[in-house]
Design an enzyme around this catalytic site. Structure first.
Site, PDB file in Angstrom:
ATOM      1  N   HIS A  47       0.646  -1.322   0.096  1.00  5.55           N
ATOM      2  CA  HIS A  47       0.078   0.057   0.088  1.00  5.55           C
ATOM      3  C   HIS A  47       0.869   1.259   0.000  1.00  5.55           C
ATOM      4  O   HIS A  47       0.280   2.381   0.488  1.00  5.55           O
ATOM      5  CB  HIS A  47      -1.063  -0.252   1.118  1.00  5.55           C
ATOM      6  CG  HIS A  47      -2.181  -0.881   0.987  1.00  5.55           C
ATOM      7  ND1 HIS A  47      -2.197  -2.149   1.115  1.00  5.55           N
ATOM      8  CD2 HIS A  47      -3.466  -0.470   0.718  1.00  5.55           C
ATOM      9  CE1 HIS A  47      -3.422  -2.641   0.867  1.00  5.55           C
ATOM     10  NE2 HIS A  47      -4.137  -1.625   0.652  1.00  5.55           N
ATOM     11  N   GLY A  54      -0.429  -2.917  -5.968  1.00  4.40           N
ATOM     12  CA  GLY A  54      -1.391  -4.038  -5.680  1.00  4.40           C
ATOM     13  C   GLY A  54      -2.920  -3.288  -5.392  1.00  4.40           C
ATOM     14  O   GLY A  54      -3.705  -3.977  -5.971  1.00  4.40           O
ATOM     15  N   HIS A  55      -2.974  -2.091  -4.858  1.00  2.00           N
ATOM     16  CA  HIS A  55      -4.194  -1.363  -4.586  1.00  2.00           C
ATOM     17  C   HIS A  55      -4.139  -0.257  -5.520  1.00  2.00           C
ATOM     18  O   HIS A  55      -3.507   0.696  -5.254  1.00  2.00           O
ATOM     19  CB  HIS A  55      -4.463  -1.016  -3.167  1.00  2.00           C
ATOM     20  CG  HIS A  55      -5.890  -0.692  -2.974  1.00  2.00           C
ATOM     21  ND1 HIS A  55      -6.517   0.270  -3.965  1.00  2.00           N
ATOM     22  CD2 HIS A  55      -6.594  -0.981  -1.896  1.00  2.00           C
ATOM     23  CE1 HIS A  55      -7.835   0.468  -3.392  1.00  2.00           C
ATOM     24  NE2 HIS A  55      -7.963  -0.409  -2.329  1.00  2.00           N
ATOM     25  N   HIS A  97     -11.295  -7.531  -6.193  1.00  5.51           N
ATOM     26  CA  HIS A  97     -11.552  -6.592  -5.018  1.00  5.51           C
ATOM     27  C   HIS A  97     -12.043  -5.285  -5.818  1.00  5.51           C
ATOM     28  O   HIS A  97     -11.569  -4.493  -6.571  1.00  5.51           O
ATOM     29  CB  HIS A  97     -10.357  -5.948  -4.400  1.00  5.51           C
ATOM     30  CG  HIS A  97     -10.381  -5.276  -3.199  1.00  5.51           C
ATOM     31  ND1 HIS A  97     -10.546  -3.923  -3.328  1.00  5.51           N
ATOM     32  CD2 HIS A  97     -10.337  -5.497  -1.916  1.00  5.51           C
ATOM     33  CE1 HIS A  97     -10.481  -3.277  -1.879  1.00  5.51           C
ATOM     34  NE2 HIS A  97     -10.633  -4.422  -1.338  1.00  5.51           N
ATOM     35  N   GLU A 151     -13.789  -9.159  -0.834  1.00  2.00           N
ATOM     36  CA  GLU A 151     -14.439  -7.788  -0.841  1.00  2.00           C
ATOM     37  C   GLU A 151     -14.651  -7.620  -2.464  1.00  2.00           C
ATOM     38  O   GLU A 151     -14.235  -6.261  -2.973  1.00  2.00           O
ATOM     39  CB  GLU A 151     -13.610  -6.555  -0.137  1.00  2.00           C
ATOM     40  CG  GLU A 151     -13.211  -7.013   1.000  1.00  2.00           C
ATOM     41  CD  GLU A 151     -12.484  -5.878   1.971  1.00  2.00           C
ATOM     42  OE1 GLU A 151     -11.742  -5.097   1.092  1.00  2.00           O
ATOM     43  OE2 GLU A 151     -12.592  -5.877   3.145  1.00  2.00           O
ATOM     44  N   GLU A 172     -19.469  -2.441  -0.727  1.00  2.00           N
ATOM     45  CA  GLU A 172     -18.510  -1.449   0.302  1.00  2.00           C
ATOM     46  C   GLU A 172     -18.964  -0.089  -0.169  1.00  2.00           C
ATOM     47  O   GLU A 172     -19.039   0.243  -1.287  1.00  2.00           O
ATOM     48  CB  GLU A 172     -17.269  -1.852   0.176  1.00  2.00           C
ATOM     49  CG  GLU A 172     -16.349  -0.956   1.133  1.00  2.00           C
ATOM     50  CD  GLU A 172     -14.981  -1.364   0.815  1.00  2.00           C
ATOM     51  OE1 GLU A 172     -14.391  -2.519   0.445  1.00  2.00           O
ATOM     52  OE2 GLU A 172     -14.005  -0.627   1.454  1.00  2.00           O
ATOM     53  N   CYS A 216     -11.411   3.248   6.060  1.00  2.83           N
ATOM     54  CA  CYS A 216     -11.191   3.625   4.752  1.00  2.83           C
ATOM     55  C   CYS A 216     -12.597   4.537   4.461  1.00  2.83           C
ATOM     56  O   CYS A 216     -12.571   5.569   3.811  1.00  2.83           O
ATOM     57  CB  CYS A 216     -10.890   2.654   3.806  1.00  2.83           C
ATOM     58  SG  CYS A 216     -12.345   1.118   3.502  1.00  2.83           S
ATOM     59  N   CYS A 217     -13.746   3.732   4.881  1.00  5.15           N
ATOM     60  CA  CYS A 217     -15.082   4.410   4.580  1.00  5.15           C
ATOM     61  C   CYS A 217     -15.402   5.699   5.044  1.00  5.15           C
ATOM     62  O   CYS A 217     -15.920   6.630   4.234  1.00  5.15           O
ATOM     63  CB  CYS A 217     -16.029   3.295   4.690  1.00  5.15           C
ATOM     64  SG  CYS A 217     -15.859   1.733   3.825  1.00  5.15           S
TER      65      CYS A 217
END
Lengths: 638, 638
Positions: B140, B189-190, B264, B316, B332, B412-413
């Site tokens: 990350h 990766g993300h 994801h 997810e 999500e 995160c949200c």
């Protein structure tokens, strides 16, 4: 004191009809095929190595080189055991010298693999004797012993041969020494040995077997930290199961305090079977009360309409009340077999048709669906909805295969189906000193210990007349009235209609004697089945059932599109003629319904057109025999 | 060349109405609350430590003792970044010197935590600098950099302050040096840094940012074994993600060849957002074609009616086409925010209302539902069916909580909702040289770069008249006609009904000038929504929608039992009056329906009675604000 007991498997013999056809398939196809698999003689299927494991273990016992060693699951031995058990039951009524030789040969190999102290397990004997009894959580030693005890008892009871019985008596003594005499802590990660020890006790009269079964049942869940301590005390694992997940292994509470069926569903019902057997054997009312609660937990809140149990593939497990997803169901074939065991033992404790109803539901639907109609391919998992492209593909649906594979690396279900079918007489008929019990309707000749002998003729489950001729003896006969036959159930003895005198779902017929004819007429009407609104997955839906058979709709009969179908709520449903050439002989249902016309977009504000149509349904147990397609048990109704 | 662009966030200012109420909640409650959480000043919630991580990293940079070190997720820095971004947008229209001081103070700490070479990430700087860039799969670093770049751009654009912008330019240079100049292999990766670099490029004009974004997008999925090699080459892990699961990280193919939204879901839509932005920025038709396919994969086959995406908690993730379970949905909040980003960037590439329709669906339903109406509690996961006792309890439903928790370890949200709401003007309005675009209906004043200034008044989404007064300037105005307003849509300019001249869902109004009044009348009718029959979970079901709001039924309005309700297929549905005191102001719907009378047994052959009843529905975004209870979006119809 048991209210009644399973009959001896030898005492039911079927020579034609529905049950016979399945037994013949097991005898002619499944048993030889599985023997070949166990001996690694089948090309293109997952290697079993189960027989070779015994051969190599025998070398280890003699201190010789173990060759290619051990291969397979830690519980690989049990595949051989279940095969022997199935073969034994088959031999009981279908003498077959070649098969008997094969069994004898395999038993020689098993006997040779037994260690000097009575220990028997090829995984540990070949790989590492030091690891014995260090991993009850995952190690399956007691599980494999249990299955081999069941095999030993079955082979002894059906052939009189006691070589394996003696092997397993020595093995039981070894386990008794370890866990009772020496006081080793712990209880089986996968229950099975409890129910097996009770069988071994009855076959041998050895009270240590009873005591050992009771020991394992009594200590279970008392020390809830046992597995955690075990994990902390060893430096190896099989899969790394979570030792603190007491629900998974039914050890969250002492068994007498348990209220909900939890965890791995096969483990659950195997445990409850042992508990129920022990409860009636020892007149343990507290234990029986726990069994009743657990049975109700399953039958009233955690069971699919097909008699499948285990709502999730995560841990192959029960989840919570009323959570019964159709598409992601686990509903393992072995679990429904275990549910039959449990129900049958509950019937031994108290005669009540609710147990027979569940046993019948599990057998005629999930258990039979577990096997392809060719006898060679098997389902582990029996979902109630299959959609190619999703089932077996989506990460949440990997376990729900749309077609039966040939053999599994973990091959528990195929031989379990085989042993269940070949011993079906034990579940269908029961007895006590005074009364012969008819729990399931199974064509064939049945002899009871009191001398009463009946010959049953029926086209059941496709015919609804069941006729018993009394060939020998006399006494009382009790007949289960199925739940689905409440509106219409009649018994005639020698043509005379009997007055309804039902006791917990059974009709008791007194003074039955040689020459009498008992005619049972069951309800042939197609039932529309509705689930409790608490079952969210079945909201607004309906299923069809006729007799014990739950029906489903498959794409192949319905323009390859089942998802757009709805049953007409008040519509007519009719049964076709029996079609001998279809799916080994079956009856289709035709139901009035609607097909929603798909406009292509994911969501629409335009009311979709619903065109009247005729929906064709087939028995659930026959699904997946005609190629890849959609399947549903529950359809929306409108 | 972009067809049109998002407006500057400063140019939309709301002082009353639906959007304003949410922005005010964010400003008054969420931003201060989240600041306190980031600073570990809130009792009883999961410790964040995000600010302390920057303080300790600054010590590490100076070679001092790092105190209590690092705490939290590997991506903890991004929580601070998203909070700064939200605060920046809020400051754009609500000056607040205290908040600005807090942001400045935090930026000082972030700047101090930057290493001499431009590297910025507290996890690695505190724990182990040697691990930098060794774990793109899970590490990350690029993700956190991306969020900090977005924060830097936002704060620069809204306040003109460039301290963080310069920090992140140095950081971008460092990354460019590493991955382009030095040629380090791999890709994030993300995904996130791609879309952020494009923003940074536009804010700074630094073409290296554009090139670096293009680099990461171009190399993605080309070497599909990159992550496997990475795992093999390091001796540490974060979670141990499966390096071979290319679907999970959208690296199964080069992005220009991808056809299905996989893996994801947040990662997916963040990637696609960057791709869409790059495609229009660089006029890359091949890349744009891939974006169209991926958008269609989501919107046409893998999206809930609430605009939720991600059908499973396992990873997810997206699953497969038409697999949209209501009860085990992941959906999500962040994924629907990301879907808005993606749709907004697609609108920049080509003006088509299908993008606006999806953006609006995601915003008014899943994104708003992500936050409790008090602004303090948040859902990660937004299922379309909740049953207490199953949701949050069954192993398959652990992620589907029936009530919003206060804060998450993985937070995160909440800041994502905050930054989305405070910048909603960018999504609602767009512009190019000639035309002002109205994508969403948002009350407030909007100024376009060409000088056109509109004031919007509306009670939307509860009122269906949207009135724009032209305060300044002149030019063309384009108004999106929502998908749900196809039957009834009218635009009057100065009282004169405009002829329908719709181009890909937009109405273009020429010659608009100061003093004009544009009156948009939308369809106020309640829509019955039907899913494609391919969506097995919604078979035989119906949902209700009015305007952009998808409705649901909750236990609290319906005798605490939602599972036994069915909508009457042809029944009347009426909207109540606006109730200012209910759920921060809402309109209930009343629908004719039926309640199935539960007889208690799991399965029954007796047709259950269905009593006519009135069903009360509330907007999905308001659910879960009145205690624990059942909730359903889709109900069976009959």
């Amino acid at each position: 004191m048991k209210a009644q007991r399973q009959i001896d498997v030898k005492n039911f013999e079927s020579r034609k009809g529905f049950i016979y056809d399945f037994q013949k398939l097991i005898r002619d196809v499944a048993i030889p095929y599985q023997y070949a698999v166990l001996n690694d003689q089948v090309e293109g299927v997952e290697k079993s190595h189960a027989v070779a494991n015994f051969e190599n273990a025998a070398k280890a016992v003699k201190g010789e080189d173990v060759g290619e060693g051990f291969y397979g699951m830690v519980f690989q031995d049990s595949d051989a055991a279940k095969w022997i058990e199935a073969a034994a039951y088959s031999l009981a009524v279908f003498p077959d010298s070649k098969l008997e030789e094969e069994v004898d040969g395999l038993i020689d190999k098993i006997a040779a693999a037994q260690d000097g102290d009575g220990y028997l397990n090829t995984y540990y004997t070949i790989k590492d004797r030091e690891k014995r009894w260090t991993n009850l959580l995952e190690g399956h030693e007691l599980y494999c012993s249990g299955h081999m005890m069941e095999a030993a008892v079955a082979y002894y009871e059906t052939t009189g041969k006691d070589q394996l019985l003696k092997v397993m008596q020595r093995n039981a003594s070894h386990i008794y020494q370890k866990f009772v005499t020496e006081g080793k802590e712990g209880y089986p990660g996968h229950p099975e040995v409890e129910l097996a020890l009770l069988k071994l006790y009855r076959a041998t009269g050895d009270k240590k077997c009873l005591d050992l079964a009771k020991h394992f049942i009594d200590v279970r869940g008392v020390d809830q930290d046992y597995y955690k301590k075990e994990v902390a005390g060893r430096d190896w694992k099989v899969w790394g199961n979570d030792a603190s997940d007491n629900d998974y292994q039914q050890s969250g509470k002492p068994v007498r305090q348990q209220t909900d069926a939890t965890g791995h569903s096969v483990r659950g019902v195997y445990l409850y079977t042992g508990m129920a057997d022990l409860a009636s054997e020892t007149e343990d009312e507290e234990l029986l009360a726990a069994c009743r609660r657990l049975f109700e937990s399953i039958a009233d809140r955690r069971m699919y309409v097909t008699g499948g149990i285990g709502s999730t593939g995560i841990g192959e497990a029960f989840t919570v009340d009323y959570n019964l997803p159709n598409d992601t169901a686990y509903a393992e074939t072995c679990a429904s077999i275990g549910l039959m065991f449990f129900a049958s033992r509950m019937l031994e404790a108290e005669v009540d048709s609710r147990y027979g109803d569940v046993m019948e539901r599990a057998f005629y639907n999930t258990v039979l669906a577990g096997m392809e109609l060719d006898g060679k391919r098997f389902f582990y998992v029996n979902p109630l909805e299959v959609i190619p492209g999703i089932s077996g593909v989506a990460v949440t649906h990997k376990h729900d295969l749309p077609q039966r594979p040939g053999w599994y690396a973990c091959a528990c279900c195929p031989p379990n189906v085989a042993r269940c079918l070949t011993s079906i007489g034990k579940y269908a008929y029961g007895e006590n000193e005074t009364t012969a019990f008819i729990h399931l309707f199974a064509e064939g000749k049945v002899s009871f210990a009191n001398g009463l002998t009946l010959n049953c003729e029926t086209k059941y489950p496709y015919g609804f007349q069941v006729c018993y001729q009394v060939l020998e003896g006399s006494g009382q006969v009790a007949v289960r009235r199925p739940d689905w036959s409440a509106d219409h159930f009649q018994i005639c003895v020698n043509g005379k209609v009997q007055e309804k005198e039902e006791k917990r779902g059974y009709w008791y017929l007194d003074g039955i004697k040689k020459g009498d004819e008992i005619q049972v007429t069951l309800d042939d009407q197609i039932k529309k089945v509705y689930a409790s609104p608490a079952v969210a997955s079945d909201s607004g839906c309906m299923a069809l059932q006729r007799g014990p058979l739950v029906y489903c709709v498959e794409g192949v009969d319905n323009e390859e599109d089942v998802l757009s179908l709805s049953y007409a709520e008040e519509g007519e449903v009719t049964a076709g003629e029996f079609e001998p050439g279809l799916l080994n002989g079956t009856v289709k249902l035709k139901a009035a319904g609607y097909r929603t016309v798909h406009k292509g977009s994911l969501y629409t504000y335009e009311k979709p057109e619903q065109l009247p149509c005729t929906i064709t349904a087939i028995p659930y147990y026959t699904w997946g025999n005609r190629g890849l397609g959609q399947m549903r048990v529950w359809l929306p109704k409108r």
